[in-house]
Design a protein around this motif. Structure first.
Motif, mmCIF file in Angstrom:
data_model
loop_
_atom_site.group_PDB
_atom_site.id
_atom_site.type_symbol
_atom_site.label_atom_id
_atom_site.label_comp_id
_atom_site.label_asym_id
_atom_site.label_seq_id
_atom_site.Cartn_x
_atom_site.Cartn_y
_atom_site.Cartn_z
ATOM 1 N N SER A 281 0.793 -1.237 0.000
ATOM 2 C CA SER A 281 0.000 0.000 0.000
ATOM 3 C C SER A 281 0.823 1.284 0.000
ATOM 4 O O SER A 281 0.610 2.169 0.811
ATOM 5 N N LYS B 33 1.542 4.716 -1.657
ATOM 6 C CA LYS B 33 0.854 5.596 -2.603
ATOM 7 C C LYS B 33 1.705 6.839 -2.865
ATOM 8 O O LYS B 33 1.947 7.615 -1.953
ATOM 9 N N ALA C 3 -0.948 0.863 -10.069
ATOM 10 C CA ALA C 3 -0.994 0.044 -8.854
ATOM 11 C C ALA C 3 -0.667 -1.402 -9.205
ATOM 12 O O ALA C 3 -0.876 -1.843 -10.326
ATOM 13 N N LEU D 123 2.188 -1.678 -4.810
ATOM 14 C CA LEU D 123 1.869 -0.266 -4.948
ATOM 15 C C LEU D 123 0.354 -0.182 -5.013
ATOM 16 O O LEU D 123 -0.277 -0.753 -5.901
ATOM 17 N N GLY D 124 -0.258 0.469 -4.025
ATOM 18 C CA GLY D 124 -1.717 0.519 -4.012
ATOM 19 C C GLY D 124 -2.196 1.940 -4.094
ATOM 20 O O GLY D 124 -1.544 2.864 -3.633
ATOM 21 N N PHE D 125 -3.331 2.126 -4.717
ATOM 22 C CA PHE D 125 -3.869 3.492 -4.782
ATOM 23 C C PHE D 125 -5.223 3.547 -4.116
ATOM 24 O O PHE D 125 -5.942 2.580 -4.095
#
Ligand code: BGC
Length: 764
Positions: A661, A663, A741, A762-764
């Motif tokens: 996660s 961002k 992401a 990688l999270g948005f």
């Protein structure tokens, strides 16, 4: 045609008599450069403006086909008329002063020439070829090497280098891989910046110094993707490859302040680079806001006729100028056609003004208007060229460029005394070939040969045997080389000498003129009878250290399997022999890593580490239906990033934080690297990523960070890298930069083929 030329000359002489009381306000150094340019532009006739866009070669033709009608007499006449803005390949204070004097003192407005030259890996004191320098992964040393080159060239009257070449290249058949930084856009970008800053200084203000040069990012663009590695050949690539692979070094060079670009010979997806408005106007001058100027490659405006893109000189000139090419190198087309094109309304004068403004801007930045003879100091020329300090710098660069590919049986480093060493190979005593290909200002026979380098170590008995000649006849920059394929008369003497040696050092590989422009090959083996010589010597004594000289990756499966020690020594320039001897004797512990994959055989080309996975990457079904070759493994013989040391490095405790996660933030990657061997040494710690799922398939690995770390024996250091949007995104097929992401793999190690692995999301 003759009649028209006379007419133009008539108009100009009229202009000369009526307009020679020109205003000198542009010479006021206190005025801002843009104002000075405007003041000068206002006084220029259309012919004089077009003249600034014309570049002539010095009075001898060295690269490319000889220009038609390009004789010294016409060039002198044009110089006097102010019809020449630049000259290339005029060198040495005396010569530069002579042509500059004509431009400054005999032409109406006295606009100084910008003097260009191919300072590619040094001027007279030569550094290793650029591909070799790239193997050092040492950005400071590379910058220093460019500084040395700038120092010597500027002392010889030159103020503009046609370098660095930053064409990413994946095909070892292409001879010009020797001029670049190899196959990787990330490494290539870092090196491009180091070289631009080395040539030009840290900021544009440094251009005014006497020991810097304006630099030129070339070849714009995609020249390195010539089909089948054949020079000047067609280039047909995707937008994604253009943006993600080809353009990054050019963009990095722009950000580092490079003042000029050179376009390229090739067509890109059907349109010659020289007539390519998308490349020159949309990307370079538009999106990137480049405000320096673009020079064409040699006669590439004229070559647009051969490409089938222009019907005649006028058509080619119109297409080139509309597409954004500012200066014509040796086509002689702009000078002949542009005035008429403007007068007939086909080309707007504003376009000419823009090109001239760009060219004048760089001339002002160089300080040429303040002192046109600033690079013409004979005392400085004497002091700087070939100085001790410059020789020391290129020796340092040469040592750092060497890559140890194999070291078994503890053959290396060599013991310093009590050994019987036999040195074999024509290249071992060669004092010219190690100078490499782009070495126009250097003199033949000025490199320290490996033989001389080894003779400096006196503790052993050293015997030299040539074994066989490499070439037959003359070896020159412009002629095809002829190799010795028959004469093996020296084999026996070589075998007899080798028989009783403790160690045999064999220096084999390519001649210095075998790579470079127009030097494409379909074989990547040892030319001539060298492979036979190697096997013949191996029969009598397998304790061989093979020292390779080459300007491109070679494919040497036999040597790799049989020969216990292999040292990649490229063409290392003036100090070649000293550098090689210091590495062989362990006075320098090799730390280079390959900037290009070495294939198992030529059929694998193009081969590169940042390839795509394909839908069938592994042999899951145990049958033939997977992406592979049936006759050879699909992996390279030596991968990108590979290189050994006399010591051993160990990697531990890879940490990736945060692992989920993130961002728009930063991913921190740390690793512990220890020197667990018996020598102090340096390791290039490399960080690769793989974007596992994306809207465009991403390469299996992409280099996104590296650090050259010095470690004493027994020492451990923690190395950290940061990954941000800059490293994690990519360009799509429309040229838009995306950060998506998803999950990423991270690999950290001393080569692209192995390392510790981690992941993050990688999270948005
Ligand atoms: C090469 C360029 C070089 C130019 C001037 C051309 O043949 O492609 O790289 O700068 O000649 O010598």
């Amino acid at each position: 045609m003759k009649h028209k030329r006379l007419l133009i000359i008539g108009i100009i002489s009229l202009a000369t008599t009526t307009m020679n009381a020109q205003n000198k306000d542009h010479l006021d150094p206190k005025k801002p450069i843009e104002e000075r340019i405007s003041l000068l532009l206002k006084q220029m006739t259309l012919e004089e403006k077009v003249g600034q866009m014309n570049q002539y070669n010095g009075f001898w033709e060295v690269t490319g086909p000889s220009p038609k009608g390009g004789d010294a007499e016409v060039k002198y006449e044009h110089l006097r008329k102010g019809w020449v803005g630049s000259m290339l390949s005029v060198r040495g204070v005396k010569n530069v002063k002579a042509v500059q004097k004509i431009a400054v003192e005999e032409s109406r407005l006295g606009i100084p020439l910008i003097i260009g030259f191919d300072v590619i890996h040094g001027y007279k004191t030569l550094s290793p070829i650029p591909l070799a320098e790239a193997a050092s992964w040492d950005l400071e040393a590379i910058k220093k090497s460019a500084q040395v080159a700038a120092d010597e060239a500027s002392a010889a009257g030159i103020n503009w280098t046609f370098g660095p070449m930053m064409d990413v290249a994946r095909d070892a058949r292409w001879g010009r891989v020797m001029e670049g930084s190899g196959e990787d856009p990330y490494l290539g970008s870092k090196i491009a910046v180091a070289r631009v800053k080395g040539f030009q200084g840290e900021t544009t203000a440094d251009l005014a110094k006497v020991n810097t040069l304006a630099s030129c990012a070339k070849h714009f663009a995609a020249y390195g993707f010539a089909e089948a590695g054949r020079d000047y050949n067609t280039v047909d690539i995707s937008t994604s490859t253009l943006y993600n692979v080809v353009l990054p070094p050019f963009k990095a060079a722009k950000e580092a302040g490079v003042r000029t670009y050179m376009n390229s010979f090739n067509i890109l997806n059907g349109i010659p680079a020289t007539g390519n408005s998308f490349l020159q106007r949309t990307i370079l001058k538009g999106d990137w806001k480049f405000d320096g100027f673009i020079v064409t490659d040699w006669a590439s405006i004229r070559e647009m006729k051969s490409h089938g893109f222009a019907k005649d000189a006028a058509d080619a000139s119109a297409k080139a100028v509309l597409a954004g090419a500012d200066m014509d190198m040796e086509s002689h087309y702009y000078v002949a056609e542009l005035v008429k094109l403007v007068q007939s309304g086909q080309v707007k004068e504003a376009l000419i003004d823009d090109a001239v403004r760009r060219i004048l801007r760089v001339k002002f930045e160089l300080g040429l208007f303040d002192n046109p003879y600033k690079y013409c100091d004979e005392v400085r020329e004497q002091q700087v060229i070939g100085s001790k300090a410059n020789n020391e710098a290129v020796l340092d660069m040469a040592k750092k460029s060497i890559v140890l590919l194999k070291n078994e049986k503890s053959l290396l480093p060599l013991k310093k005394s009590g050994q019987k060493i036999v040195l074999i190979g024509a290249l071992a005593s060669d004092k010219t070939s190690p100078l490499g290909s782009w070495r126009i200002a250097s003199d033949d026979e000025t490199a320290i040969s490996v033989l001389e380098g080894m003779q400096a170590y006196k503790g052993n008995t050293l015997t030299y045997e040539k074994g066989a000649a490499l070439t037959v006849g003359k070896t020159t920059f412009i002629d095809e080389l002829v190799f010795n394929t028959t004469d093996k008369s020296g084999f026996e003497a070589a075998q007899n000498a080798a028989k009783n040696a403790d160690v045999v050092v064999m220096v084999l590989g390519e001649h210095g003129f075998q790579s470079g422009e127009a030097r494409s090959r379909t074989n990547l083996d040892l030319p001539g009878v060298q492979q036979e010589l190697l096997e013949a010597v191996y029969k009598v004594n397998p304790n061989i250290v093979l020292v390779l000289n080459n300007g491109r990756p070679l494919a040497l499966p036999w040597a790799s399997e049989h020969v216990p020690a292999i040292v990649e020594a490229w063409q290392l320039g003036t100090q070649t022999g000293a550098a090689v001897a210091q590495v062989l004797y362990g006075d320098y512990n090799p730390s280079g890593k390959l900037p290009m994959s070495f294939p198992r055989n030529v059929g694998q080309c193009p081969i590169y580490y940042n390839n795509y996975n394909t839908g069938r990457p592994i042999n899951a079904e145990k049958n033939v239906f997977w992406s592979h070759y049936s006759d050879v493994e699909k992996t390279p013989l030596y991968p990108f990033g590979f290189g050994l040391s006399y010591t051993t490095f160990d990697y531990k405790n890879l940490k990736v934080t945060p692992t989920a996660s993130v961002k728009g933030g930063v991913v921190q990657v740390t690793v512990e690297v220890s020197n667990i061997g018996a020598y102090d040494g340096k390791e290039v710690v490399q960080l690769y990523i793989h974007d596992e799922v994306a809207s465009l398939a991403r390469p299996v690995l992409e280099l996104k960070g590296f650090e050259l770390v010095a470690l004493k024996k027994g020492e451990t250091k923690t190395i950290s890298f940061q990954l941000t949007d800059k490293e994690l995104g990519f360009y799509d097929n429309e040229g838009r930069y995306l950060v998506e992401a998803g999950t990423f793999k991270v690999r950290v190690g001393g080569s692209s083929d192995k390392g510790l692995e981690g992941r993050f999301e990688l999270g948005f």
